[in-house]
Write a protein that holds these residues in place. Sequence first.
Motif, short mmCIF file in Angstrom:
data_model
loop_
_atom_site.label_atom_id
_atom_site.label_comp_id
_atom_site.label_asym_id
_atom_site.label_seq_id
_atom_site.Cartn_x
_atom_site.Cartn_y
_atom_site.Cartn_z
N GLY A 126 28.72 -19.56 6.30
CA GLY A 126 28.94 -18.18 5.93
C GLY A 126 29.70 -18.08 4.62
N ASP A 127 30.28 -16.92 4.39
CA ASP A 127 30.93 -16.64 3.11
C ASP A 127 32.44 -16.89 3.20
N HIS B 175 33.72 -25.44 1.88
CA HIS B 175 33.93 -26.38 2.98
C HIS B 175 34.52 -25.69 4.20
N GLN B 176 35.41 -24.71 4.00
CA GLN B 176 36.05 -24.00 5.11
C GLN B 176 35.14 -22.99 5.79
N SER B 177 33.93 -22.84 5.30
CA SER B 177 32.99 -21.90 5.91
C SER B 177 31.73 -22.60 6.42
N ILE B 178 31.90 -23.85 6.84
CA ILE B 178 30.80 -24.63 7.40
C ILE B 178 31.24 -25.21 8.74
N LEU B 179 30.50 -24.92 9.79
CA LEU B 179 30.66 -25.57 11.09
C LEU B 179 29.48 -26.50 11.26
N VAL B 180 29.75 -27.71 11.74
CA VAL B 180 28.68 -28.70 11.85
C VAL B 180 28.70 -29.33 13.24
N LEU C 279 33.58 -16.18 6.94
CA LEU C 279 34.17 -17.07 7.94
C LEU C 279 35.61 -17.47 7.64
N SER C 280 35.99 -17.49 6.36
CA SER C 280 37.31 -18.03 6.05
C SER C 280 37.96 -17.34 4.86
#
Length: 252
Positions: free
Chosen positions: A126-127, A162-167, A205-206
Motif C-alpha cells: 500500500g501507500d 519497505h514499511q508498507s509491504i507485508l510478505v 499502511l504506514s
Amino acid sequence: MHPKVSIITVCYNAETLIERTIQSVINQTYPHIEYIIVDGNSTDNTLQTINELISGNPVGVRHTERLQIQIISEPDTGIYDAMNKGLTLATGDYVWFMNAGDEIYEPTTLEKLIPCFEKNADVVYGDTVMVDESRNILGFRKKRPPKNFTWKTFRKGMMVCHQSILVSRKIAPKYDLQYKIAADIDWVIQLMKRAQIVCNSNEILSRFLIDGFSKQREKSAWKERFTIMKKHYGLLQTLVFHAFIGIRYIFK
C-alpha cells in the motif's frame, strides 16, 4: 481463519522514538498479531520505555489478550542483522517490518487488509505518508505505489516503501548482510521474484519518519543501490536509469 501477522520492530537507543511505534501495533483492532521487538542492546532507556508500554519483564515472551509479544536485547552487527533475527523468531503467516520511529497508519489498518489475506496473497502492499520528528504529516512520497507491482517495478527506484509491504513468511528471504544501507531494496526484489499473488490494498499502511539520519543515508546509498540494481537488472539498464536520474537532477 484469518492469518497471523508477525510485526517486527528493530531498535537501538530509540527511547524517543519507540513509543509511537509500539502504540501503533498494540492498538490494532486486528486480533491475530505476533509482535517481535529486537533491541540492539541499547544503552539508553529504550528497554525501560518498552517495559512501561508492555507490562512484564522487558525481555522474553508474553501474551496479552490479543497478541503475543517477544522481546530480545543483545548486540548485533547492524540493522539488517537485527531484522534477520526478527525473521528467525517470526512464526506468523505474514511478516511486516515497522522499525522504531515508523508507525502503522491507523488502528484499523490491518483489519482493512483482510480482503487481500482472503486471496492468499504472497505480498500485500500500500501507500505511505511521511512525517517529521514532531509527527506532522509532510505528504506522500514522491514515488507512489504502482497499480500493479512486480519485481521489475524497482527498476524505477523504491516505488513501494519497505514499511508498507507485508510478505508471506514462506517466501521472505533473509537480508544480505554484505549491504549496509540498501539491503531492503535487494530484499524486496528477491521476494517479489518469488511472489505468485500480489495484492494492492489501495490503503495507506504506514507513517515513515523522515529525519537527519535518513537524509544522510540517502546521500551515501547510491553506490550500493547501483550494485544491487546491476545484480537484478543488468548493467545496461542500470546505467540508463541512473543516467536519467542524473539528468533529471541537473535540470530540476
